[in-house]
Design a protein around this motif. Structure first.
Motif, PDB file in Angstrom:
ATOM      1  N   LEU A  72     107.541  56.049  10.263  1.00  0.00           N
ATOM      2  CA  LEU A  72     106.499  56.159   9.328  1.00  0.00           C
ATOM      3  C   LEU A  72     107.676  55.921   8.035  1.00  0.00           C
ATOM      4  CD1 LEU A  72     103.805  59.154   8.661  1.00  0.00           C
ATOM      5  CD2 LEU A  72     103.653  56.397   8.007  1.00  0.00           C
ATOM      6  N   LEU A  73     107.231  55.328   7.031  1.00  0.00           N
ATOM      7  CA  LEU A  73     108.009  55.434   5.745  1.00  0.00           C
ATOM      8  C   LEU A  73     107.048  55.902   4.449  1.00  0.00           C
ATOM      9  CD1 LEU A  73     109.827  51.787   6.030  1.00  0.00           C
ATOM     10  CD2 LEU A  73     110.873  53.967   6.856  1.00  0.00           C
ATOM     11  N   GLU A  89     103.245  46.278  -2.498  1.00  0.00           N
ATOM     12  CA  GLU A  89     102.657  45.400  -1.728  1.00  0.00           C
ATOM     13  C   GLU A  89     103.793  44.444  -1.013  1.00  0.00           C
ATOM     14  OE1 GLU A  89     100.649  42.324  -3.758  1.00  0.00           O
ATOM     15  OE2 GLU A  89     100.459  40.889  -2.072  1.00  0.00           O
ATOM     16  N   GLY A  90     104.862  44.430  -1.470  1.00  0.00           N
ATOM     17  CA  GLY A  90     106.207  43.694  -0.835  1.00  0.00           C
ATOM     18  C   GLY A  90     106.618  44.846   0.406  1.00  0.00           C
ATOM     19  N   PRO A  97     106.021  44.062   9.862  1.00  0.00           N
ATOM     20  CA  PRO A  97     106.685  43.276  11.127  1.00  0.00           C
ATOM     21  C   PRO A  97     107.821  43.988  11.655  1.00  0.00           C
ATOM     22  CG  PRO A  97     106.418  42.012   8.970  1.00  0.00           C
ATOM     23  CD  PRO A  97     106.155  43.454   8.445  1.00  0.00           C
ATOM     24  N   ALA A  98     108.430  45.079  10.867  1.00  0.00           N
ATOM     25  CA  ALA A  98     109.655  45.662  11.412  1.00  0.00           C
ATOM     26  C   ALA A  98     109.265  46.711  12.242  1.00  0.00           C
ATOM     27  CB  ALA A  98     110.512  46.233  10.207  1.00  0.00           C
ATOM     28  N   GLY A  99     107.656  46.949  12.367  1.00  0.00           N
ATOM     29  CA  GLY A  99     107.312  48.169  13.126  1.00  0.00           C
ATOM     30  C   GLY A  99     107.146  49.406  12.374  1.00  0.00           C
ATOM     31  N   TYR A 100     107.281  49.502  11.359  1.00  0.00           N
ATOM     32  CA  TYR A 100     107.092  50.704  10.522  1.00  0.00           C
ATOM     33  C   TYR A 100     105.708  50.773   9.847  1.00  0.00           C
ATOM     34  CZ  TYR A 100     111.766  52.178  11.622  1.00  0.00           C
ATOM     35  OH  TYR A 100     113.033  52.708  12.072  1.00  0.00           O
ATOM     36  N   GLN A 101     105.363  51.858   9.657  1.00  0.00           N
ATOM     37  CA  GLN A 101     103.982  52.078   8.877  1.00  0.00           C
ATOM     38  C   GLN A 101     104.255  52.662   7.459  1.00  0.00           C
ATOM     39  OE1 GLN A 101     100.312  53.362  10.292  1.00  0.00           O
ATOM     40  NE2 GLN A 101     100.408  53.128  12.378  1.00  0.00           N
ATOM     41  N   ILE A 102     103.509  52.684   6.676  1.00  0.00           N
ATOM     42  CA  ILE A 102     103.666  53.015   5.441  1.00  0.00           C
ATOM     43  C   ILE A 102     102.750  54.257   5.004  1.00  0.00           C
ATOM     44  CG2 ILE A 102     103.363  52.559   2.984  1.00  0.00           C
ATOM     45  CD1 ILE A 102     105.942  51.287   4.454  1.00  0.00           C
ATOM     46  N   LEU A 306     114.570  44.696   0.655  1.00  0.00           N
ATOM     47  CA  LEU A 306     115.728  45.358   0.737  1.00  0.00           C
ATOM     48  C   LEU A 306     115.605  46.902   0.867  1.00  0.00           C
ATOM     49  CD1 LEU A 306     117.827  43.235  -1.693  1.00  0.00           C
ATOM     50  CD2 LEU A 306     118.308  43.689   0.772  1.00  0.00           C
ATOM     51  N   ALA A 307     114.668  47.390   0.175  1.00  0.00           N
ATOM     52  CA  ALA A 307     114.635  48.832   0.153  1.00  0.00           C
ATOM     53  C   ALA A 307     114.166  49.143   1.593  1.00  0.00           C
ATOM     54  CB  ALA A 307     113.423  49.220  -0.831  1.00  0.00           C
ATOM     55  N   VAL A 308     113.209  48.463   2.101  1.00  0.00           N
ATOM     56  CA  VAL A 308     112.657  48.938   3.533  1.00  0.00           C
ATOM     57  C   VAL A 308     113.877  48.533   4.557  1.00  0.00           C
ATOM     58  CG1 VAL A 308     111.374  48.214   5.289  1.00  0.00           C
ATOM     59  CG2 VAL A 308     110.347  48.312   3.144  1.00  0.00           C
ATOM     60  N   GLY A 309     114.676  47.455   4.160  1.00  0.00           N
ATOM     61  CA  GLY A 309     115.926  47.374   4.941  1.00  0.00           C
ATOM     62  C   GLY A 309     116.895  48.308   4.724  1.00  0.00           C
TER      63      GLY A 309
END
Lengths: 347, 347
Positions: A72-73, A89-90, A97-102, A306-309
């Motif tokens: 979870l992010l 949105e981004g 796709p990276a398997g993380y939820q928001i 990039l932030a997610v990454g």
DNA sequence: GAAACCTGAGCGTGATATGAA
DNA sequence: GTTCATATCACGCTCAGGTTT
């Protein structure tokens, strides 16, 4: 009259309910639902059918309670900022796709950053992505000691140790804007700034140094502005009474630029005929056909990705014992030339 | 160098950790944390201190898993809509004092309503508040069979049984706008509509019936519009080539009206001198000093509070066995007269 | 009898260990 | 040995019931 799904008791169906219906153990149902291997194709289908029949949905809470990773992010954003909602949105697009939820947590006049972060922590987010956080750097550093923290679109001093920063090169963006105007032949170029908003200081500095580099130090003029149309409008009224009036203006952001445009228009000062205007962000606003604003574009999808990454990289790397120093990821802006800039008319 | 809080292992502290530190049972810690009675003032303080020392935070998920009530309201909203984000803010403000938490789930180009609702259901929300849902009424009714559902700002037929509806009287709002223009002396009044957007049909109908009632049936003119500035701008370009040109326009919403304003301005048609314009929503946009838009105001805080109230009422009432028929709560709009309307200039 | 505290069970999952084909 | 299936426990918390002052 009756509900579509057969709910045993009024409660929601659980693994056990599915298991009972399919005549298997709950463990096997769990395996099937997660798509892990360990079940035959036949039972797999039978279980899925049973789950569908009774309208089963996995319980995120129970699931996350059990598995130590929550995937979870937590995302803190400002409800009123179009720039933020674009970023959100981004972030969705990059995380799923990276398997993380928001988990979203909004900041609003009635809801502080502290509250926003508190709920995210209580929800057991694994990492935090904070959009333009206003909290003191020390507070962010404190948070970053507990879990990976990404500051998106706000620069932080190196002293904020462990915090990841992803931002646009604001200084460079302002420089590009000034260069563009100068190349068109402008010399008298003003800047309507963003006050204490994130990025404002950098853009101001970029404007200043670019002016100086072009030998236009004498023409440097920074007007107090802000993030909203009203701020731009107020600055425009000031500019209208100024002699000599600048032939070009760089606004802090697109909203501010829109306020400028509108007020110039009402004062019968044509844009770009009478004055050129440049915004910042390349928000939806700038792209509107009737606005058609020349602006410094921030690559929003890329910033979000990039932030997610960075958050995920932190999670995959060393968890807490050996904190890596905070990294700063700076993204290049790019000028987008539209209809609000042109060579100055020689008076 | 080391983290601020003493985390036993790298894991987050739990009730058990606090209990160990305060030399009490976990149950007692739970009592103290929740503020229930059953603990002496002395231990209460000791426990709270211990919790603070190790940086304990309750785990929402575990907590909600255990207690059958989750006190969680799921909110689906559109990330890009300023109207929605305003509503969300109001929902936060109404829910937290009532002891309910909010789970946000956004709809965006890359994220469907279905996805948004799915995550809310997986999070075990007790009720759903859907902002301007586009899903078919049948789908909403299906959802409403499982848990209380409030449709905010979208009207539904009575056939959508169990769904609660909270909305503005759009038809009445359009009527007020027409009445205002007629009172000013306008007769040739056009409407730029919102297509299939929620509320658009009602506003269109309100415009039509009001025109007819004033004996202006011959002047009814509905132009295809939409929700965005671009839609308004396009409609304005059509209007500019129309003879005779209407002296007043009612736009679907404020954004659309802004597009109209801007395009008229560029075409040197003064507002309200050459043409009067009315928006809808009373969004932040309309209030901007340089826009100063006459508009039909929706009482956003009240709508938000009522939506939360209806959801909670449903939760407190009969849960599932005896479903009450869906109620429709309709809120009166009110015209806000600003600077974009004036008597027509007699040509 | 009340106030203060504890014990034990279980919420709906996922992981491990173990067994049967 | 591999595949399929199960039993059992633990995650962090709340709550009902019990014990002690």
């Amino acid at each position: 009259m009756s509900p579509t799904h057969e709910v045993p008791d009024g409660k929601r169906p659980t693994l056990a309910d599915v298991a009972a219906r399919a005549n298997v153990s709950t463990a096997l149902v769990s395996i099937v639902i997660r798509g892990t291997k360990g079940a035959s194709a036949a039972t797999r289908e039978r279980v899925l059918q049973a789950a569908k029949d009774i309208g089963y949905r996995p319980d995120t809470r129970a699931r996350l309670l059990r598995s130590h990773r929550s995937r979870l992010l937590g995302v803190q954003f400002e409800l009123q900022s179009a720039f933020h909602t674009d970023l959100v949105e981004g972030i969705y697009a990059a995380a799923e796709p990276a398997g993380y939820q928001i988990a979203l947590s909004a900041v609003a006049p009635s809801r502080s950053e502290q509250q926003a972060v508190d709920t995210l922590l209580a929800d057991r987010c694994e990492a935090l992505i904070l959009l333009g956080p206003q909290a003191p750097a020390a507070r962010l550093a404190e948070l970053a000691a507990q879990l990976p923290v990404v500051s998106l679109a706000r620069r932080l001093r190196a002293s904020a140790g462990n915090v990841e920063v992803v931002r646009t090169a604001d200084e460079e963006g302002a420089r590009q804007a000034v260069d563009h105007l100068v190349a068109l032949g402008h010399r008298d170029i003003a800047h309507v700034d963003g006050g204490r908003a994130p990025g404002a200081a950098d853009r101001r500095r970029g404007y200043r140094t670019a002016m100086v580099r072009h030998g236009l130090a004498a023409h440097v003029r920074v007007l107090p502005g802000g993030l909203t149309e009203d701020d731009g409008s107020a600055a425009a009224r000031t500019l209208l009474t100024t002699r000599p009036r600048p032939t070009g203006v760089l606004a802090f952001n697109d909203r501010c630029a829109t306020g400028l445009l509108d007020t110039f228009l009402r004062a019968a000062v044509p844009v770009p005929g009478g004055i050129s205007v440049i915004g910042f962000d390349d928000s939806r606003l700038a792209r509107l056909a009737h606005i058609d604003l020349t602006t410094v574009g921030q690559d929003i999808p890329r910033m979000a990705a990039l932030a997610v990454g960075r958050a995920i990289a932190r999670l995959d790397g060393e968890p807490a014992d050996e904190p890596a120093p905070g990294t700063e990821t700076v993204i290049a802006p790019h000028l987008i030339t539209r209809g609000t800039t042109a060579p100055p008319t020689t008076a």
